[in-house]
Design a protein around this motif. Sequence first.
Motif, PDB file in Angstrom:
ATOM      1  N   PHE A 141       0.829  -1.203   0.000  1.00 52.62           N
ATOM      2  CA  PHE A 141       0.000   0.000   0.000  1.00 52.62           C
ATOM      3  C   PHE A 141       0.865   1.254   0.000  1.00 52.62           C
ATOM      4  CE2 PHE A 141      -2.764   3.197   2.015  1.00 52.62           C
ATOM      5  CZ  PHE A 141      -3.820   3.161   1.129  1.00 52.62           C
ATOM      6  N   ALA A 199       2.378   1.826  -3.388  1.00 51.10           N
ATOM      7  CA  ALA A 199       1.407   2.416  -4.310  1.00 51.10           C
ATOM      8  C   ALA A 199       1.217   3.904  -4.018  1.00 51.10           C
ATOM      9  CB  ALA A 199       0.072   1.681  -4.211  1.00 51.10           C
ATOM     10  N   ARG A 240       2.085  -1.770 -15.961  1.00 46.30           N
ATOM     11  CA  ARG A 240       2.126  -1.432 -14.542  1.00 46.30           C
ATOM     12  C   ARG A 240       1.206  -0.254 -14.220  1.00 46.30           C
ATOM     13  NH1 ARG A 240       8.051  -0.523 -11.913  1.00 46.30           N
ATOM     14  NH2 ARG A 240       7.195  -0.040  -9.890  1.00 46.30           N
ATOM     15  N   ALA A 253      -2.424  -1.329 -14.394  1.00 50.51           N
ATOM     16  CA  ALA A 253      -2.788  -2.107 -13.203  1.00 50.51           C
ATOM     17  C   ALA A 253      -3.019  -1.183 -12.007  1.00 50.51           C
ATOM     18  CB  ALA A 253      -1.700  -3.128 -12.889  1.00 50.51           C
ATOM     19  N   LEU A 254      -2.212  -0.135 -11.899  1.00 49.82           N
ATOM     20  CA  LEU A 254      -2.405   0.827 -10.813  1.00 49.82           C
ATOM     21  C   LEU A 254      -3.729   1.561 -10.978  1.00 49.82           C
ATOM     22  CD1 LEU A 254      -1.379   2.193  -8.270  1.00 49.82           C
ATOM     23  CD2 LEU A 254      -0.063   3.745  -9.715  1.00 49.82           C
ATOM     24  N   ASN A 255      -4.092   1.890 -12.204  1.00 47.91           N
ATOM     25  CA  ASN A 255      -5.383   2.541 -12.452  1.00 47.91           C
ATOM     26  C   ASN A 255      -6.541   1.652 -12.021  1.00 47.91           C
ATOM     27  OD1 ASN A 255      -4.711   5.060 -13.330  1.00 47.91           O
ATOM     28  ND2 ASN A 255      -5.364   4.772 -15.430  1.00 47.91           N
ATOM     29  N   VAL A 256      -6.442   0.361 -12.287  1.00 44.79           N
ATOM     30  CA  VAL A 256      -7.498  -0.571 -11.877  1.00 44.79           C
ATOM     31  C   VAL A 256      -7.612  -0.577 -10.352  1.00 44.79           C
ATOM     32  CG1 VAL A 256      -8.136  -3.018 -11.784  1.00 44.79           C
ATOM     33  CG2 VAL A 256      -7.340  -2.014 -13.925  1.00 44.79           C
ATOM     34  N   ALA A 257      -6.469  -0.617  -9.675  1.00 47.54           N
ATOM     35  CA  ALA A 257      -6.486  -0.612  -8.212  1.00 47.54           C
ATOM     36  C   ALA A 257      -7.033   0.700  -7.676  1.00 47.54           C
ATOM     37  CB  ALA A 257      -5.069  -0.855  -7.676  1.00 47.54           C
ATOM     38  N   ALA A 258      -6.689   1.808  -8.308  1.00 48.74           N
ATOM     39  CA  ALA A 258      -7.159   3.120  -7.863  1.00 48.74           C
ATOM     40  C   ALA A 258      -8.661   3.268  -8.045  1.00 48.74           C
ATOM     41  CB  ALA A 258      -6.416   4.216  -8.615  1.00 48.74           C
ATOM     42  N   GLU A 259      -9.219   2.585  -9.002  1.00 46.28           N
ATOM     43  CA  GLU A 259     -10.660   2.657  -9.242  1.00 46.28           C
ATOM     44  C   GLU A 259     -11.446   2.247  -7.997  1.00 46.28           C
ATOM     45  OE1 GLU A 259     -14.239   3.455 -10.868  1.00 46.28           O
ATOM     46  OE2 GLU A 259     -12.297   3.992 -11.703  1.00 46.28           O
ATOM     47  N   ALA A 260     -10.967   1.240  -7.289  1.00 47.96           N
ATOM     48  CA  ALA A 260     -11.637   0.811  -6.060  1.00 47.96           C
ATOM     49  C   ALA A 260     -11.600   1.928  -5.013  1.00 47.96           C
ATOM     50  CB  ALA A 260     -10.995  -0.457  -5.513  1.00 47.96           C
ATOM     51  N   LEU A 261     -10.481   2.647  -4.917  1.00 50.13           N
ATOM     52  CA  LEU A 261     -10.389   3.766  -3.980  1.00 50.13           C
ATOM     53  C   LEU A 261     -11.334   4.892  -4.388  1.00 50.13           C
ATOM     54  CD1 LEU A 261      -6.550   3.925  -3.326  1.00 50.13           C
ATOM     55  CD2 LEU A 261      -8.335   3.225  -1.728  1.00 50.13           C
TER      56      LEU A 261
END
Length: 116
Positions: free
Chosen positions: A10, A13, A83, A86-94
């Motif tokens: 975390f 990121a 990379r 993938a970070l954009n996908v993870a940020a979408e949840a936030l």
Amino acid sequence: MTDAMENCGFMTALRAIEGKWKVDILCELGKAARRFGRLRQAIPEISEKMLAQQLRELEADGLVARTTYAEIPPKVVYSLTERGAALNVAAEALCQWGERFGEDARQVEARAVAAG
């Protein structure tokens, strides 16, 4: 902060997106690869100097690719790397969390400031 906290995923990121404009840039590049001028138009509040700096940092972190085409004048296109995507996908949840709970968090913060 302990070494374990410093090295957790975390925190890694968060360090990758620290800076006022990096999330905006990543979101824009998540829509489509863009030239510098188009990015600047999409984020009108950012200065050219800051956009260039943030793009260099994102490129150094392996999140953004800079492709130069041998044309006159030279054409430079910025896009997300695997990379970065993938970070954009993870940020979408936030983002979804913020949309769902953001107003509650602002109200709690306002009450704390008022009490304070």
